[in-house]
Design an enzyme around this catalytic site. Structure first.
Site, mmCIF file in Angstrom:
data_model
loop_
_atom_site.group_PDB
_atom_site.id
_atom_site.type_symbol
_atom_site.label_atom_id
_atom_site.label_comp_id
_atom_site.label_asym_id
_atom_site.label_seq_id
_atom_site.Cartn_x
_atom_site.Cartn_y
_atom_site.Cartn_z
ATOM 1 N N CYS A 156 -36.639 -5.371 51.177
ATOM 2 C CA CYS A 156 -35.176 -5.237 51.264
ATOM 3 C C CYS A 156 -34.806 -4.290 52.405
ATOM 4 C CB CYS A 156 -34.619 -4.707 49.949
ATOM 5 S SG CYS A 156 -34.889 -5.785 48.530
ATOM 6 N N CYS A 206 -37.000 -2.921 47.179
ATOM 7 C CA CYS A 206 -38.371 -2.841 47.686
ATOM 8 C C CYS A 206 -38.347 -2.671 49.194
ATOM 9 C CB CYS A 206 -39.163 -4.084 47.301
ATOM 10 S SG CYS A 206 -38.445 -5.601 48.005
ATOM 11 N N ASP A 262 -9.162 -18.518 33.473
ATOM 12 C CA ASP A 262 -7.986 -18.474 34.346
ATOM 13 C C ASP A 262 -8.215 -17.627 35.593
ATOM 14 O OD1 ASP A 262 -6.462 -20.003 32.518
ATOM 15 O OD2 ASP A 262 -6.008 -18.212 31.348
ATOM 16 N N ASP A 267 -0.855 -21.178 32.054
ATOM 17 C CA ASP A 267 -1.851 -21.634 31.096
ATOM 18 C C ASP A 267 -1.124 -21.789 29.761
ATOM 19 O OD1 ASP A 267 -4.471 -22.017 29.861
ATOM 20 O OD2 ASP A 267 -4.112 -20.045 28.988
#
Length: 817
Positions: A32, A29, A709, A503
């Site tokens: 902005c 707009c 992760d 992991d």
């Protein structure tokens, strides 16, 4: 469209104004637009700003040289995105690190360029610029302005580039042979002296032969040297041109001033043989550099040129470019799969070794995914296309390897700084040598010959080739074995890793848990517990959810729907099944509900100590109650034990980081020999564990495959993602393993260490040639001919040493180094 003008107090009338275009995304707009204008108006040096909402472009006028980076930072600080565009150029005419530095500097000075990296080994430039600020023509013009040639790299244009390189190679070889044929007669006098014979050619004949070599075959050195001088810099060609011209000019002077009947010692053979050696060295170097790109060519050759398309039960062979997403492609036994897709008919083994490094064929059934470039084994497959062109896995792999080969390792920045002052320093040393010999010895002839030797031995070719050549070969051979290295920085960092955080699920274990125990609470039964738990997980992609659904399916239970489903981070999931509000989670969820395991406590403890993962089913409401316990078991990967043993042998400490309970974590760690474990870690806290390890002085690598992760992968010194996991994890990592084999972690570290070793060896020899050769030449103990041979040998030896990496294979034994 909204367009406004603003002024800045930073304007100065003395400096010529310069415009910069900037692509800005995220504006919705007029408000902005005003925020962007205000932010850009505060950038130092900006005198005017014009922002266009419709085109998403901002035009800035600077009172001098534009600061594109500051403008982009201002846009992003205001909450919008400064769009960037990447360019790849093929650059011709570079001969040493100094040349690459000049091209990089010229590109980096252009308005709108954020970064520019030039790779001497690949003869390519990679430029990141702000969208709208410039185009390829601007970049090419900048390269040509400093005396080199440039052209955009065409997608899939490897064959044309290869043919052009082959043509240059054939031309260069012809020039080497002609130069050798013309130089050999000039050496006749030197050979004759060894046998006491006078085979010296007349001076006029020597002049003709040497002049052809000097000014025709050696013209390339004059052109490139002159371009360097015009740019206010120096390079290898300038040193060769000055050195050989001095030898040729001295010989001409001695010949013209000689007394009648007396033939002086001439140095025509020095200038001619020197040019021959340099040309021969450059030809060998170009051949060796061509071999470093073998991995890229092998990958690009994997994609078939045609595909067998099935439409309306009719098969037609068409160019692979005409295949679209959703099309069905028929792949016969022995053929390469032309596209990425999903098997809809047929079954059989597919060889994916060129993509993953896995030597054994992978069985494919309907529903399985296949990757373009893999080889169909013994079955007929019909594949539904899911990706074509640049979106295929093969294309992404090629781009990743090319990106790694084009990037610069941190150590290369030191080399660039040295190269920037190297040639001027050599010219100064040569001038001092000339003056010293002339003043002290009084012999101008000896002074010139000695200075020529200094100029020639000091050519910095090897210095510029040591790092990029080793990186090209290292990343290429790693890709061939299923290890994709995103950039040179990751490759360099990996060699120094002292700890690897794994992991657990899907990385060290198969990641496919199964339901092992169903323990209903008082008054319940196993089938009801399974039915409710499986229904609650109907929409989840978590491995435990999949295991529940598979167990329910095997028991013949019909799938039920869940509503109000939501994830509870670090606790489990919740939702409504058949009007009952349920929660399936860990022990923390039971505590927060104010419940006690009761009679199930002892059984839960026993299961936990055997490594089972426990999920408690709770019916929540005004009076929460425990419905039962579901236990899951996962199996350790066969290769994980070898991976941990190999890492320990490399001096790297393996660490496990998991969100699972301590029982399961300790059980897996004990089976693998991992001594340090972090369990019950919330998804957002894995990065904190990495930070803890780094705080202990460790250089940390993180290995994972899930969305949870990604933060830890980004926080680690080197993130290593399994390609069997999520895209988010791969994008966050510096290294991607193309198959879920943890042994490749040790392989990634090993190839990094060997590559870094080759870099150090190359730089050592590059510096050693100069450290030893320059004093020898300056002291008069190295002739110009020997200096030329040593200079050519230095470049070739550095490249050939890097090429020995091509035989690398990942360590597979437990005693892997």
């Amino acid at each position: 469209m909204t367009t406004t003008q603003t002024s800045s107090s930073a304007a100065t009338a003395a400096a010529p104004p310069t415009d910069l275009d900037l692509g800005v995304s995220g504006m919705t707009c007029a408000s902005c637009v005003r925020r962007v204008e205000k932010a850009l108006g505060r950038v130092p040096g900006v005198t005017a700003v014009s922002v266009n909402l419709a085109t998403e472009r901002a035009r800035l006028t600077f009172a001098g040289r534009p600061d594109a980076k500051a403008a982009a930072e201002a846009v992003e600080a205001a909450g919008f995105q400064a769009e960037r565009r990447e360019f790849d150029l093929s650059v011709t005419g570079m001969t040493c690190a100094s040349c690459a530095g000049r091209v990089e500097k010229a590109l980096g000075r252009l308005p709108g360029v954020e970064s520019a990296a030039v790779n001497l080994a690949t003869e390519r430039a990679h430029v990141v610029a702000f969208a709208g600020s410039l185009d390829s023509a601007d970049l090419i013009a900048a390269v040509e302005k400093v005396g080199f040639g440039a052209a955009p790299v065409v997608e899939d244009g490897g064959n044309a580039e290869e043919e052009a390189r082959a043509d240059r190679g054939r031309r260069d070889l012809r020039h080497v042979l002609i130069a050798a044929a013309l130089s050999l007669p000039l050496l006749a006098g030197m050979v004759g002296d060894l046998f006491g014979a006078d085979w010296m050619l007349p001076g006029s004949v020597q002049l003709v032969l040497a002049s052809i070599v000097q000014f025709w075959l050696g013209a390339r050195f004059y052109r490139a040297g002159w371009n360097a001088v015009r740019a206010g810099a120096g390079n290898m060609d300038l040193l060769v041109a000055l050195g050989t011209s001095a030898a040729w000019g001295l010989s001409l002077y001695l010949m013209l001033t000689a007394h009648d009947g007396h033939q002086p010692h001439l140095y025509f053979e020095a200038s001619s043989v020197l040019i021959t050696f340099v040309l021969f060295g450059k030809w060998l170097e170009a051949r060796a550099k061509g071999q470093t790109a073998a991995a890229i060519r092998a990958l690009m050759d994997l994609r078939p040129a045609t595909a067998r398309l099935r439409r309306d039960s009719v098969e037609t062979e068409v160019p692979v470019e005409r295949v679209r997403v959703g099309d069905h492609v028929v792949v016969r036994p022995g053929e390469r799969v032309p596209v990425d897709g999903r098997v809809v008919e047929g079954s059989g083994g597919v060889d994916e070794s060129m993509l993953t490094g896995e030597s054994l064929p992978v069985d494919k059934e309907p529903g399985a995914r296949v990757t373009g470039g893999s080889i169909n084994g013994d079955g007929l497959l019909v594949v539904e296309t899911t990706a074509v062109g640049t979106e295929t896995m093969l294309a992404q792999i090629v781009r990743m390897v090319e990106g790694a080969q084009a990037s610069k390792a941190p150590i290369q920045r030191l080399v660039d700084r040295v190269s920037a002052v190297f040639v001027p320093a050599v010219l100064a040393v040569a001038a001092l040598t000339l003056a010293g010999w002339w003043i002290v010895g009084g012999d101008l002839e000896a002074a010139i010959v000695t200075a020529v030797s200094v100029l020639v031995i000091a050519c910095p070719c090897a210095l510029g080739l040591a790092t990029p050549t080793a990186i090209m070969v290292g990343t290429g051979v790693a890709a061939r074995h299923g290890i994709l290295i995103k950039d040179a920085e990751a490759l360099e960092r990996a060699h120094a890793l002292t700890a690897i955080a794994f992991d657990k699920t899907g990385t060290l274990t198969e990641g496919k848990p199964q339901v092992t125990d169903l323990l209903p609470a008082d008054g319940g039964d196993g089938p009801s517990l399974l039915r409710l738990a499986a229904a609650l997980q109907a929409g989840s992609e978590h491995p435990l959810a999949h295991a529940l659904r598979e167990r329910a399916k095997a028991a013949g239970m019909a799938a039920e729907s869940v509503s109000d489903f939501r994830a509870l981070p670090g606790r489990g999931v919740a939702g409504t099944v058949a009007g009952r509000r349920l929660q399936l989670g860990n022990a923390r969820a039971v505590e927060e509900a104010g419940l006690q395991p009761g009679a199930l406590a002892a059984q839960a403890e026993a299961l936990a100590t055997t490594g089972r993962t426990l999920s408690w089913l709770i019916e929540v409401g005004d009076a929460p109650r425990l419905l039962g316990l579901v236990a899951f078991g996962d199996t350790v990967k066969d290769s994980a034990v070898t991976a941990v043993t190999s890492l320990k042998a490399q001096g790297v400490e393996p660490v496990m980081v998991t969100g699972d309970g301590w029982g399961a974590a300790r059980s897996v760690a004990a089976a693998l020999g991992i001594e340090r474990v972090f369990a019950e870690v919330l998804p957002g806290d894995k990065a904190a564990v990495v930070a803890t390890l780094k705080g202990e002085g460790k250089i940390v690598g993180m290995v994972g495959d899930g969305i949870n992760d990604a933060p830890a992968l980004a926080a680690a010194d080197v993130g290593i993602a399994m390609a069997t996991g999520t895209d988010v994890a791969m994008h966050s990592a510096g290294v991607t393993l193309m198959r879920g084999d943890p042994r490749l972690v040790a392989g990634a570290i090993d190839v990094s260490r060997r590559t870094y070793s080759k870099i150090r060896q190359g730089l050592f020899w590059a510096f050693a040639y100069n450290v030893i050769g320059i004093p020898l030449a300056a002291s008069g103990n190295l002739s110009p001919v020997l200096a030329g041979a040593a200079m050519a040998l230095s470049s070739v030896s550095v490249v050939v040493n890097a090429l020995t990496l091509r035989g690398w294979v990942p360590p597979k034994r437990e005693d892997a180094r």
